[in-house]
Design an enzyme around this catalytic site. Structure first.
Site, PDB file in Angstrom:
ATOM      1  N   GLY A 144       0.916   3.101  -6.000  1.00 50.76           N
ATOM      2  CA  GLY A 144       1.914   3.637  -6.923  1.00 50.76           C
ATOM      3  C   GLY A 144       2.909   2.598  -7.432  1.00 50.76           C
ATOM      4  O   GLY A 144       3.886   2.945  -8.099  1.00 50.76           O
ATOM      5  N   HIS A 180      -3.657  16.210  -7.960  1.00 52.84           N
ATOM      6  CA  HIS A 180      -4.484  15.042  -7.662  1.00 52.84           C
ATOM      7  C   HIS A 180      -5.694  15.546  -6.879  1.00 52.84           C
ATOM      8  O   HIS A 180      -5.561  16.024  -5.758  1.00 52.84           O
ATOM      9  CB  HIS A 180      -3.677  14.038  -6.824  1.00 52.84           C
ATOM     10  CG  HIS A 180      -4.477  12.863  -6.338  1.00 52.84           C
ATOM     11  ND1 HIS A 180      -4.246  11.574  -6.742  1.00 52.84           N
ATOM     12  CD2 HIS A 180      -5.521  12.794  -5.480  1.00 52.84           C
ATOM     13  CE1 HIS A 180      -5.115  10.755  -6.156  1.00 52.84           C
ATOM     14  NE2 HIS A 180      -5.904  11.481  -5.375  1.00 52.84           N
ATOM     15  N   ARG A 208     -13.458   2.126  -0.696  1.00 52.44           N
ATOM     16  CA  ARG A 208     -13.246   1.978   0.755  1.00 52.44           C
ATOM     17  C   ARG A 208     -13.097   3.353   1.382  1.00 52.44           C
ATOM     18  O   ARG A 208     -13.087   4.366   0.690  1.00 52.44           O
ATOM     19  CB  ARG A 208     -11.956   1.191   1.000  1.00 52.44           C
ATOM     20  CG  ARG A 208     -10.789   1.864   0.280  1.00 52.44           C
ATOM     21  CD  ARG A 208      -9.442   1.324   0.664  1.00 52.44           C
ATOM     22  NE  ARG A 208      -8.415   1.772  -0.266  1.00 52.44           N
ATOM     23  CZ  ARG A 208      -7.777   2.936  -0.199  1.00 52.44           C
ATOM     24  NH1 ARG A 208      -8.076   3.803   0.759  1.00 52.44           N
ATOM     25  NH2 ARG A 208      -6.862   3.265  -1.077  1.00 52.44           N
ATOM     26  N   ARG A 238       0.245  13.389   7.298  1.00 55.69           N
ATOM     27  CA  ARG A 238       0.510  11.987   7.663  1.00 55.69           C
ATOM     28  C   ARG A 238       1.880  11.947   8.320  1.00 55.69           C
ATOM     29  O   ARG A 238       2.884  12.306   7.687  1.00 55.69           O
ATOM     30  CB  ARG A 238       0.531  11.101   6.423  1.00 55.69           C
ATOM     31  CG  ARG A 238      -0.774  11.074   5.677  1.00 55.69           C
ATOM     32  CD  ARG A 238      -0.716   9.997   4.605  1.00 55.69           C
ATOM     33  NE  ARG A 238      -1.885  10.053   3.754  1.00 55.69           N
ATOM     34  CZ  ARG A 238      -2.261   9.068   2.949  1.00 55.69           C
ATOM     35  NH1 ARG A 238      -1.535   7.955   2.874  1.00 55.69           N
ATOM     36  NH2 ARG A 238      -3.335   9.165   2.196  1.00 55.69           N
ATOM     37  N   LYS A 241      -8.095  -1.823 -13.104  1.00 54.89           N
ATOM     38  CA  LYS A 241      -8.067  -0.426 -13.553  1.00 54.89           C
ATOM     39  C   LYS A 241      -8.659  -0.256 -14.949  1.00 54.89           C
ATOM     40  O   LYS A 241      -9.202   0.794 -15.276  1.00 54.89           O
ATOM     41  CB  LYS A 241      -6.634   0.109 -13.547  1.00 54.89           C
ATOM     42  CG  LYS A 241      -5.962   0.014 -12.203  1.00 54.89           C
ATOM     43  CD  LYS A 241      -6.240   1.262 -11.397  1.00 54.89           C
ATOM     44  CE  LYS A 241      -5.396   1.286 -10.155  1.00 54.89           C
ATOM     45  NZ  LYS A 241      -4.382   2.276 -10.138  1.00 54.89           N
TER      46      LYS A 241
HETATM   47  P1  ADP Z   1      -2.281   3.688  -7.488  1.00 55.25           P
HETATM   48  O1  ADP Z   1      -3.545   2.892  -7.519  1.00 55.25           O
HETATM   49  O2  ADP Z   1      -1.053   2.840  -7.632  1.00 55.25           O
HETATM   50  O3  ADP Z   1      -2.209   4.632  -6.341  1.00 55.25           O
HETATM   51  P2  ADP Z   1      -3.132   5.835  -9.298  1.00 55.25           P
HETATM   52  O4  ADP Z   1      -3.665   5.607 -10.648  1.00 55.25           O
HETATM   53  O5  ADP Z   1      -4.101   6.216  -8.213  1.00 55.25           O
HETATM   54  O6  ADP Z   1      -2.300   4.541  -8.842  1.00 55.25           O
HETATM   55  O7  ADP Z   1      -2.012   6.947  -9.343  1.00 55.25           O
HETATM   56  C1  ADP Z   1      -1.254   7.320  -8.208  1.00 55.25           C
HETATM   57  C2  ADP Z   1      -0.531   8.620  -8.463  1.00 55.25           C
HETATM   58  O8  ADP Z   1       0.353   8.502  -9.600  1.00 55.25           O
HETATM   59  C3  ADP Z   1      -1.440   9.797  -8.820  1.00 55.25           C
HETATM   60  O9  ADP Z   1      -1.930  10.428  -7.665  1.00 55.25           O
HETATM   61  C4  ADP Z   1      -0.473  10.671  -9.583  1.00 55.25           C
HETATM   62  O10 ADP Z   1       0.390  11.337  -8.692  1.00 55.25           O
HETATM   63  C5  ADP Z   1       0.362   9.691 -10.371  1.00 55.25           C
HETATM   64  N1  ADP Z   1      -0.225   9.440 -11.711  1.00 55.25           N
HETATM   65  C6  ADP Z   1      -1.140   8.486 -12.042  1.00 55.25           C
HETATM   66  N2  ADP Z   1      -1.467   8.554 -13.356  1.00 55.25           N
HETATM   67  C7  ADP Z   1      -0.758   9.575 -13.878  1.00 55.25           C
HETATM   68  C8  ADP Z   1      -0.642  10.162 -15.206  1.00 55.25           C
HETATM   69  N3  ADP Z   1      -1.342   9.694 -16.244  1.00 55.25           N
HETATM   70  N4  ADP Z   1       0.193  11.223 -15.360  1.00 55.25           N
HETATM   71  C9  ADP Z   1       0.922  11.701 -14.314  1.00 55.25           C
HETATM   72  N5  ADP Z   1       0.861  11.194 -13.068  1.00 55.25           N
HETATM   73  C10 ADP Z   1       0.052  10.149 -12.835  1.00 55.25           C
END
Ligand code: ADP
Length: 447
Positions: A165, A208, A291, A337, A116
């Site tokens: 998450g 998102h 992907r 889903r 990341k």
């Molecule tokens: P993962 O790869 O574990 O799915 P992500 O970075 O894609 O992690 O984040 C997953 C979800 O977590 C996002 O869709 C959002 O809901 C929440 N999230 C991630 N970063 C933040 C942030 N900086 N502030 C608030 N929510 C966040």
């Protein structure tokens, strides 16, 4: 073009890939664990190979077994689907080293986006806006506290190798930092074998928004618009829609063009998704998935483009069959889903499906490996069906979704169909007025 593709996955996504292959005149090879011998993806494929016992690490994650299956079956290419080995750069490398084509991006792009921090640095260089936070991994509680004081509380501790998450902890104030830091690291270590974490400003009410992108080996890149995936529980998507009810036309084209330009500069090939948080009119890049996504069908519904077909074409060396101006966005689509879980406690409920009757009619698509008499094994993900509904307007889509959920009959196991019925009755959802925390408030996880 390929003659035969091995599908290194199971369930609905294996079926989805099989369907694209057969429409293109390509033979398919299914792989399966002993628990999936009677699964629909095995029954529909032209050939199938058993690759190991039920636990995923001994079957769907068993690289030597998958490569042997491809050799025995004489496949030309391997499609990894999503999950399992789809974002494993070493797998992509091994596939190519054994003389098969990996249907996906290069191993370099997979590993770049799988870390990341490297992904965020790359995004910054590509001109994408980022969430404020630590420029690299954070090694001590003192650093977390210093960042919180600098960018403002609350902050979010996230796993460098993150996914699904996991390894994410919110820190509201300095005295919570120590506990959150050690919990996040322990969770990251357990989930990814890597305890490195970083810090981001925690956004209070973002949506998102993710952009579907496609690139080929000839320097072409396009975006296929956005998907709003704000309806989440424990950072897992539950319902997605396209287009997002929160964006106006100017915001939509700005972020789409930024994402497509980034893909072009990267020289990225295949399908990918750039994920952003969106709050107060601003976008913040969080990650790129290298992907196919679970929610890809809503993009297919509003563009008429078969994303799996494009993945296969691009992997075979063909140029994209269209340019940005050929892509026409029409109507609205929503995906639910459906998980084999109790709709209130979310306890998984594998077991025998005694009745299966999916909805039908105009604008209704169901991607699922279920059938009457199917015994769902307890070893894998609980998602058993995706209901994708489209219509000329969001309102038509909502009416059709309500009707489709009423029609959907799955007997013998608990499912989250009634959770979706509950969501679509809420006025805030009908108004398109929700953020990433809205669903957890509805189901009682958050006050
Ligand atoms: P993962 O790869 O574990 O799915 P992500 O970075 O894609 O992690 O984040 C997953 C979800 O977590 C996002 O869709 C959002 O809901 C929440 N999230 C991630 N970063 C933040 C942030 N900086 N502030 C608030 N929510 C966040």
């Amino acid at each position: 073009m390929f003659d035969k593709i091995l599908i290194a996955n199971r369930g609905e996504i294996a079926l989805r890939i099989h369907r694209a292959c057969h429409e293109m005149g390509i033979q398919t090879v299914a792989v399966h664990s002993t628990a999936d011998a009677a699964a629909m993806h095995v029954r529909l494929a032209d050939e199938s190979v058993c690759i190991g016992p039920p636990p995923a690490r001994e079957s769907y994650l068993n690289v030597p077994a998958i490569l042997s299956a491809a050799t025995i079956a004489g496949a030309d290419a391997i499609h990894p689907g999503y999950g399992f080995l789809s974002e494993n750069a070493r797998f992509a490398e091994a596939v190519e080293a054994h003389g098969f084509t990996f249907i996906g991006p290069t191993p370099q792009h997979i590993s770049m986006m799988g870390d990341k921090i490297v992904a965020k640095q790359t995004a910054l260089e590509l001109g994408l806006p980022l969430v404020p936070g630590s420029p690299g991994p954070v090694d001590s509680v003192e650093e977390v506290i210093a960042l919180g004081e600098k960018i403002g509380w609350p902050v979010l501790i996230k796993a460098v190798a993150g996914g699904g998450g996991r390894g994410m902890k919110v820190v509201n104030q300095a005295d919570q930092a120590a506990e959150a830091f050690s919990l996040a690291r322990a969770e990251a270590k357990a989930a990814f074998g890597n305890d490195a974490v970083y810090v981001e400003k925690y956004l209070g009410r973002p949506r998102h928004i993710e952009i579907q992108v496609l690139g080929d080996m000839h320097g072409n890149a396009v975006h296929l618009g956005e998907r709003d995936c704000s309806l989440q529980r424990r950072h897992q998507k539950v319902l997605e829609e396209a287009p997002s009810p929160a964006l106006n036309a100017a915001q939509r084209s700005r972020i789409g063009e930024l994402a497509a330009a980034a893909v072009r500069k990267l020289g990225y090939r295949g399908a990918g998704t750039m994920e952003f948080l969106f709050q107060d009119g601003e976008f913040y890049f969080i990650e790129m998935n290298t992907r196919l996504q679970v929610e890809h069908p809503i993009t297919e519904a509003i563009t008429g483009i078969d994303l799996v077909r494009e993945q296969i074409r691009v992997a075979s060396g063909a140029p994209l069959g269209f340019t940005q101006k050929d892509i026409v966005f029409a109507g609205h689509a929503i995906e639910c889903r459906i998980n084999a879980e109790h709709p209130e406690t979310f306890v998984p409920c594998p077991g025998r499906v005694t009745e299966y009757h999916p909805p039908g009619g105009l604008g209704v698509r169901v991607d699922s490996g279920l059938y009457t008499g199917y015994s769902m094994p307890p070893f894998y993900d609980s998602m058993v069906a995706k209901l994708i509904v489209s219509g000329t307007s969001r309102n038509e889509c909502l009416m059709r979704l309500r009707r489709s959920l009423e029609e959907f009959a799955i007997g013998g196991i608990d499912t989250t169909i009634s959770l979706h019925q509950r969501i679509i009755r809420q006025q805030a959802f009908i108004d398109g007025d929700y953020d990433i925390h809205w669903l957890e408030k509805l189901v009682g996880l958050k006050k």
